[in-house]
Design a protein around this motif. Structure first.
Motif, PDB file in Angstrom:
ATOM      1  N   PHE A 174       0.465  -1.335  -0.355  1.00 12.21           N
ATOM      2  CA  PHE A 174       0.044  -0.127   0.243  1.00 12.21           C
ATOM      3  C   PHE A 174       0.771   1.383  -0.048  1.00 12.21           C
ATOM      4  CE2 PHE A 174      -3.153  -2.462   0.681  1.00 12.21           C
ATOM      5  CZ  PHE A 174      -4.411  -2.171   0.432  1.00 12.21           C
ATOM      6  N   PHE A 175       1.901   1.653   0.487  1.00 14.77           N
ATOM      7  CA  PHE A 175       2.797   2.888   1.018  1.00 14.77           C
ATOM      8  C   PHE A 175       3.762   3.043  -1.140  1.00 14.77           C
ATOM      9  CE2 PHE A 175       4.146   2.526   5.033  1.00 14.77           C
ATOM     10  CZ  PHE A 175       2.665   3.206   5.650  1.00 14.77           C
ATOM     11  N   PRO A 176       3.950   1.914  -1.457  1.00 10.89           N
ATOM     12  CA  PRO A 176       3.864   2.595  -2.665  1.00 10.89           C
ATOM     13  C   PRO A 176       2.466   3.009  -3.841  1.00 10.89           C
ATOM     14  CG  PRO A 176       5.091   0.361  -2.216  1.00 10.89           C
ATOM     15  CD  PRO A 176       4.338   1.009  -1.495  1.00 10.89           C
ATOM     16  N   LEU A 177       1.874   2.427  -3.201  1.00 10.83           N
ATOM     17  CA  LEU A 177       0.301   2.943  -3.628  1.00 10.83           C
ATOM     18  C   LEU A 177      -0.303   4.497  -3.651  1.00 10.83           C
ATOM     19  CD1 LEU A 177      -1.868   1.358  -5.996  1.00 10.83           C
ATOM     20  CD2 LEU A 177      -3.401   0.897  -3.971  1.00 10.83           C
ATOM     21  N   ALA A 178       1.028   4.192  -2.445  1.00 14.11           N
ATOM     22  CA  ALA A 178       0.256   5.551  -2.375  1.00 14.11           C
ATOM     23  C   ALA A 178       0.877   6.247  -2.584  1.00 14.11           C
ATOM     24  CB  ALA A 178       0.596   6.413   0.020  1.00 14.11           C
ATOM     25  N   LYS A 179       2.090   6.231  -2.524  1.00 11.38           N
ATOM     26  CA  LYS A 179       3.058   7.871  -3.316  1.00 11.38           C
ATOM     27  C   LYS A 179       3.036   7.870  -4.638  1.00 11.38           C
ATOM     28  CE  LYS A 179       7.868   8.533  -2.729  1.00 11.38           C
ATOM     29  NZ  LYS A 179       8.023   9.433  -2.694  1.00 11.38           N
ATOM     30  N   GLU A 180       1.889   6.524  -5.253  1.00  8.22           N
ATOM     31  CA  GLU A 180       2.031   6.737  -6.416  1.00  8.22           C
ATOM     32  C   GLU A 180       0.937   7.634  -6.733  1.00  8.22           C
ATOM     33  OE1 GLU A 180      -0.289   3.973 -10.517  1.00  8.22           O
ATOM     34  OE2 GLU A 180       1.201   2.967  -8.420  1.00  8.22           O
ATOM     35  N   ALA A 212       7.201   4.182   6.994  1.00 10.31           N
ATOM     36  CA  ALA A 212       6.448   5.359   5.981  1.00 10.31           C
ATOM     37  C   ALA A 212       7.501   6.151   5.631  1.00 10.31           C
ATOM     38  CB  ALA A 212       5.731   5.859   6.698  1.00 10.31           C
ATOM     39  N   MET A 213       8.985   5.715   6.933  1.00 14.04           N
ATOM     40  CA  MET A 213      10.101   6.750   5.991  1.00 14.04           C
ATOM     41  C   MET A 213      10.430   6.287   5.313  1.00 14.04           C
ATOM     42  SD  MET A 213      11.305   8.247   9.702  1.00 14.04           S
ATOM     43  CE  MET A 213      10.032   8.519  11.383  1.00 14.04           C
ATOM     44  N   GLU A 214      10.614   4.745   5.103  1.00 14.56           N
ATOM     45  CA  GLU A 214      11.615   4.025   4.418  1.00 14.56           C
ATOM     46  C   GLU A 214      11.070   4.629   2.754  1.00 14.56           C
ATOM     47  OE1 GLU A 214      11.947  -0.431   3.581  1.00 14.56           O
ATOM     48  OE2 GLU A 214      12.038   0.121   5.681  1.00 14.56           O
ATOM     49  N   TYR A 215       9.899   4.803   2.904  1.00 12.44           N
ATOM     50  CA  TYR A 215       8.712   5.096   1.372  1.00 12.44           C
ATOM     51  C   TYR A 215       8.620   6.960   1.223  1.00 12.44           C
ATOM     52  CZ  TYR A 215       7.712  -0.327   0.566  1.00 12.44           C
ATOM     53  OH  TYR A 215       8.201  -1.387   0.117  1.00 12.44           O
ATOM     54  N   GLU A 216       9.221   7.286   2.573  1.00  6.33           N
ATOM     55  CA  GLU A 216       9.378   8.930   1.762  1.00  6.33           C
ATOM     56  C   GLU A 216       7.696   8.938   2.217  1.00  6.33           C
ATOM     57  OE1 GLU A 216      12.213   9.716  -1.187  1.00  6.33           O
ATOM     58  OE2 GLU A 216      13.689   9.406   0.365  1.00  6.33           O
ATOM     59  N   ILE A 217       7.519   8.865   3.175  1.00  5.39           N
ATOM     60  CA  ILE A 217       5.929   9.493   2.718  1.00  5.39           C
ATOM     61  C   ILE A 217       5.711  10.432   3.760  1.00  5.39           C
ATOM     62  CG2 ILE A 217       3.481   8.719   3.561  1.00  5.39           C
ATOM     63  CD1 ILE A 217       3.432   6.200   1.742  1.00  5.39           C
TER      64      ILE A 217
END
Lengths: 262, 321
Positions: free
Chosen positions: A108-114, A147-152
């Motif tokens: 979901f985090f990549p999806l959020a980023k996208e 979240a930090m890892e994915y820079e959200i």
């Protein structure tokens, strides 16, 4: 408080009927009324009855978008329906929700980023809802690290401690309150903390009283977002008053009115 | 892993208020001044924009000042009996960006001039200078309610700032502002709750908040400035975090409050140990202004030319990002 209006949900009979009849006016009216009463975002949930949840989600999102540009919270546990909702939604949006397991977050985090989307992260992992406060805080910590890892941005993360029906477990609400307090200490800036309020009173009597009493208690612990019914005037009044008592808004003799004139 | 910069994110901006109507807007002002619009706390350019710089208005009275010390009277000695000439001197010689015409002569204890006299002075000042005008009553409600509507009419279409409206006396002024196209100053007595309430009341009476400037009452250096500062700061924080009712820009009465202090007005004979009054008084006024700039003041109403010069220089430096 960030109010996420809960009324566009296929679990409600009228909404389910509107989805089946493709009755745009009924959905749009519900959207506008919730915003008029103080909703900052609208939750969009097709419920479980829709024969074609992907199509229903797309239709609901597009229908609501025709009348408002507030952020929409795409509320569905299944990935295809979630993706359909996010893709149909122009402007700001929220993923509602992901659980806090490694695998779910990596999806979901990549999806959020996208989609530049906000994300509700439930304090549930592969083992289910933790029985105690520590378990919830541990999941929340893992979520924030991920979240930090994915820079959200922290401002896009909404931690949900999971509110369960008080009738099923009377020790639950107290644990949620303590979890909310501890979430606030996990990072600076703080993540948002959100609850799905109505679940608290499932199956109970005096539901509205239970909901609004708990909401004020949770606000005192640091809650800053909730999925709730903005058409419940007493609930909204209690929320506005709690925020004023916590010195988050400036008192004036017209404080209830002032909030609604934002 | 990226590290998030610890910047505050503000959700809303201070309201933007336009003062002074040029020919294009049906007035006769040489230029319009835009107030407010800040998207961050004062001068934190790394965090958000400050699109409009704070401005200095100089104070002009409709009668010769009764209680100004010599140091303050000296620069205006040749004009104190002529508000139009006084205003022109402030603009032409001292760089005033606005003029605040205070109608002290309408006060029942200071001449009790009537609405017609006041309106004449307003017209004369408008003819003498082309900067935007603030018209400030004598702070006696009943008298202001007679005098200010006449002044409002005399200045119709010039988009002045008219004040002040208070919690229990705002309807007449709101009506005048709406009828004659002016903006309103909403006053509160160093009380943030009342500040918000006055804004709610005037906006309910029909005046949009982009035509309101807040006067939260000013405390001079050494005489309650901390209290005034914290109220202004709290109001600004609310404006930046979504409280629309606290969004109007802020005006401060710098000169009036600074020159009440004995440290500012005591003569060399009275207080030789404090240094020359010629320097001391203007410095006291400038320091009051610069502190309140940091609390978010958008208009500083000032008196002494040397203080004005210092503060304008400070503003220019603070505005450099």
């Amino acid at each position: 408080m960030i109010v996420i209006g809960e009324r566009i949900n296929g679990m409600f009979k009228a909404v389910n009927q509107a989805i089946q009849d493709k009755d745009k006016a009924a959905i749009q009216d519900l959207a506008k009324r919730q915003i008029d009463e103080g909703a900052d975002m609208l939750d969009i949930n097709v419920g479980t009855a829709a024969a074609d949840p992907v199509g229903a989600m797309k239709w609901l999102v597009e229908t609501v978008r025709e009348v408002t540009d507030v952020p929409l919270s795409i509320d569905n546990p299944n990935l295809p329906t979630m993706k359909a909702g996010l893709e149909a939604c122009t402007g700001r949006k929220m993923i509602n929700s992901t659980i806090g397991s490694e695998e779910a977050l990596n999806t979901f985090f990549p999806l959020a980023k996208e989609h530049n989307a906000m994300v509700v992260c439930l304090c549930i992992d592969d083992k289910g809802v933790p029985v105690d406060v520590d378990g919830r805080v541990e999941i929340a910590m893992r979520v924030l690290a991920k979240a930090m890892e994915y820079e959200i941005p922290m401002d896009d993360i909404y931690i949900d401690p999971i509110v369960l029906p008080v009738k099923a477990d009377q020790t639950g609400p107290g644990k949620v309150l303590e979890s909310i307090r501890q979430f606030g200490m996990l990072s600076d800036p703080k993540p948002h903390i959100v609850i799905g309020l109505s679940n608290l009173s499932q199956g109970a009597v005096d539901r509205k009283l239970i909901n609004r009493t708990f909401l004020t208690m949770a606000i005192a612990q640091g809650l800053d977002a909730a999925i709730l019914d903005p058409l419940d005037t007493e609930l909204m009044d209690a929320m506005i008053t709690a925020e004023m008592l916590m010195n988050r808004t400036i008192y004036s003799d017209s404080f209830l009115k002032a909030y609604r004139q934002r | 892993m990226a590290i998030e910069e610890p910047l505050e994110k503000w959700s809303t901006a201070v309201a933007t208020v336009r003062v002074g109507a040029t020919a294009a807007d049906g007035g006769t002002r040489g230029r319009e001044i835009v107030l407010g619009g800040e998207m961050t706390l004062p001068f934190l350019h790394f965090e958000g924009a400050t699109p409009n710089k704070p401005v200095v208005a100089m104070e002009v009275l409709d009668i010769a000042p009764q209680d100004w010390p010599d140091v303050l009277m000296k620069p205006f000695a040749d004009v104190v009996d002529d508000p139009a000439a006084w205003a022109a001197k402030c603009v032409n010689d001292y760089g005033a960006e606005m003029i605040c015409l205070k109608l002290e002569g309408t006060h029942p204890d200071s001449g009790d001039k009537g609405p017609d006299d006041a309106a004449k002075v307003v017209k004369a000042v408008l003819e003498a200078v082309d900067v935007p005008l603030i018209i400030w009553g004598c702070d006696v409600d009943e008298k202001d309610n007679q005098v200010l509507p006449a002044c409002s009419q005399a200045a119709a279409g010039e988009r002045c700032l008219l004040g002040t409206a208070k919690e229990d006396n705002y309807r007449t002024l709101v009506a005048s502002c709406m009828a004659d196209g002016h903006n309103l100053i909403a006053e509160s007595p160093l009380d943030i709750n009342i500040a918000k309430q006055v804004n709610i009341l005037v906006s309910e009476a029909g005046l949009p908040l982009d035509r309101v400037v807040m006067y939260p009452t000013t405390g001079g250096l050494g005489y309650g400035i901390e209290y005034a500062y914290s109220i202004q700061e709290r109001g600004r924080l609310a404006a930046l975090t979504g409280d629309k009712m606290m969004s109007p820009p802020v005006v401060c009465q710098i000169g009036q409050e600074a020159w009440r202090a004995k440290e500012a007005k005591a003569s060399d004979e009275e207080a030789p140990q404090w240094g020359a009054a010629e320097k001391r008084g203007p410095m006291w006024e400038a320091m009051t202004a610069i502190m309140l700039l940091q609390a978010g003041a958008d208009i500083l109403i000032m008196r002494h030319p040397n203080a004005v010069a210092l503060v304008k220089k400070a503003i220019d430096e603070l505005m450099r990002s």
